[in-house]
Design an enzyme around this catalytic site. Structure first.
Site, mmCIF file in Angstrom:
data_model
loop_
_atom_site.group_PDB
_atom_site.id
_atom_site.type_symbol
_atom_site.label_atom_id
_atom_site.label_comp_id
_atom_site.label_asym_id
_atom_site.label_seq_id
_atom_site.Cartn_x
_atom_site.Cartn_y
_atom_site.Cartn_z
ATOM 1 N N ALA A 179 14.038 -31.336 -7.803
ATOM 2 C CA ALA A 179 13.194 -30.254 -7.306
ATOM 3 C C ALA A 179 13.363 -29.082 -8.256
ATOM 4 O O ALA A 179 14.294 -29.051 -9.061
ATOM 5 C CB ALA A 179 13.617 -29.871 -5.894
ATOM 6 N N LYS A 180 12.456 -28.109 -8.121
ATOM 7 C CA LYS A 180 12.504 -26.985 -9.057
ATOM 8 C C LYS A 180 13.820 -26.217 -8.962
ATOM 9 O O LYS A 180 14.220 -25.551 -9.894
ATOM 10 C CB LYS A 180 11.302 -26.069 -8.852
ATOM 11 C CG LYS A 180 10.059 -26.697 -9.478
ATOM 12 C CD LYS A 180 8.863 -25.796 -9.644
ATOM 13 C CE LYS A 180 7.813 -26.497 -10.497
ATOM 14 N NZ LYS A 180 6.443 -26.148 -10.225
ATOM 15 N N ARG A 181 14.492 -26.360 -7.831
ATOM 16 C CA ARG A 181 15.755 -25.612 -7.692
ATOM 17 C C ARG A 181 16.921 -26.289 -8.417
ATOM 18 O O ARG A 181 18.005 -25.725 -8.522
ATOM 19 C CB ARG A 181 16.091 -25.426 -6.215
ATOM 20 C CG ARG A 181 16.262 -26.739 -5.496
ATOM 21 C CD ARG A 181 16.568 -26.585 -4.028
ATOM 22 N NE ARG A 181 16.624 -27.891 -3.428
ATOM 23 C CZ ARG A 181 15.587 -28.591 -3.034
ATOM 24 N NH1 ARG A 181 14.370 -28.079 -3.155
ATOM 25 N NH2 ARG A 181 15.713 -29.795 -2.526
ATOM 26 N N SER A 216 2.305 -26.605 -12.238
ATOM 27 C CA SER A 216 2.074 -25.419 -11.405
ATOM 28 C C SER A 216 3.124 -24.390 -11.828
ATOM 29 O O SER A 216 4.313 -24.696 -11.750
ATOM 30 C CB SER A 216 2.276 -25.754 -9.925
ATOM 31 O OG SER A 216 1.448 -26.824 -9.552
ATOM 32 N N THR A 272 5.163 -22.267 -10.871
ATOM 33 C CA THR A 272 5.893 -21.669 -9.751
ATOM 34 C C THR A 272 7.398 -21.815 -9.934
ATOM 35 O O THR A 272 8.162 -21.554 -9.018
ATOM 36 C CB THR A 272 5.483 -22.345 -8.426
ATOM 37 O OG1 THR A 272 5.704 -23.763 -8.560
ATOM 38 C CG2 THR A 272 4.025 -22.114 -8.111
#
Ligand code: GLU
Length: 283
Positions: free
Chosen positions: A244-246, A8, A10
């Site tokens: 996580a993406k962070r 995704s 994002t």
């Protein structure tokens, strides 16, 4: 065999995405099969073109080649809408006008695997009420789970190396299949796409195992193929938590910029060897 990786766009990809992508790619290549990439950009408000380019650059850096064209969910909105129309004509979906706050405020909203279970407020509105409110209020479309299950009966799927499992879609309640701001949910789009792409083996993180309950149901309702599934362990960071993406430290771009050799990292990941401090954990 045909496997796929479906980021995704994002945010930046991290080691967890790399692990998923290299497992799917290596499984296909080992079997003389094919590997495809799909861009899950159905959520127009969160998807960004720069992350599509960055994800493809990361995969190329890892030495992951693909077969066939990139499939983009944003190109397939008509297909998703047609599938939803079909379910609507069969009385299996209904418009829902509740806001998140309405649902959260409902005392009878226990949690299922996909979050708060929908209490069913809009399930039994009259046709006249529906028509009136649809003209005036934003709404999503929910699957009438009890009716859907009455059509399909018990459903099984196969988890690689573990045998058959019974799908439990009822545990998810009346899930959303199309949102106010996105024409299809991840569940609907992904199930339709996996069939059209010819995916035979879905290899993805164990965080998505519960989604398979819903995917198996949609396959049965829509006459789609059922792939074999392999839900792999998740990559955790030095704090023991799922990436996580962070987590900038684990971003593939960061590793690339730090001079890490992409294909060597991919080979290590396939063998289950992670960079120092990272570990694999079952969900
Ligand atoms: N785009 C989804 C994700 O990033 C893919 C899920 C799947 O592999 O089915 O979580």
């Amino acid at each position: 065999m045909l496997t796929r990786f479906a980021p995704s766009p994002t945010g930046e990809l991290h080691l967890g995405h790399a692990y998923s992508a290299v497992l799917a790619h290596a499984a296909a290549r080992a079997a003389g099969g094919r590997f495809r990439i799909r861009i899950d950009d159905i959520d127009g408000s969160r998807s960004r073109e720069e992350f599509v380019a960055a994800s493809l650059a990361d995969l190329a850096w890892l030495g992951i080649d693909r077969d066939g064209d990139l499939l983009r969910q944003s190109d397939r909105l008509g297909t998703y809408a047609a599938a939803l129309d079909g379910l609507r004509a069969r009385g299996l979906v209904y418009p829902c006008f509740c806001t998140r706050a309405d649902i959260a405020a409902s005392l009878s909203a226990p949690h299922g695997p996909s979050g708060a279970l929908y209490p069913g407020t809009c399930r039994n509105l009259s046709d006249a009420d529906r028509a009136r409110r649809m003209a005036a209020e934003p709404h999503c479309w929910r699957l009438d789970m009890a009716r859907a299950i009455a059509e399909t009966g018990e459903l099984l799927w196969e988890e690689a190396g573990q045998g058959l499992r019974t799908a439990d879609p009822l545990a998810h309640g009346d899930i959303v299949l199309a949102r106010k701001d996105a024409p299809a949910s991840y569940h609907l789009a992904s199930t339709l796409d996996d069939t059209v792409m010819g995916v035979t083996h879905v290899i993805r993180g164990a965080d998505l195992v519960a989604s398979t309950d819903v995917h198996r149901l949609l396959q049965a309702l829509l006459g789609l193929s059922t792939p074999l599934y392999r839900h792999h362990a998740l990559v955790c960071g030095p704090d023991g938590k799922r990436l996580a993406k962070r987590d900038a430290a684990a971003s593939l771009k960061g590793l690339r910029d730090a001079g890490v050799d992409g294909p060597a990292l991919a080979a290590d990941l396939v063998a289950g060897r992670l960079p120092a401090g990272y570990s694999l954990q079952n969900a």
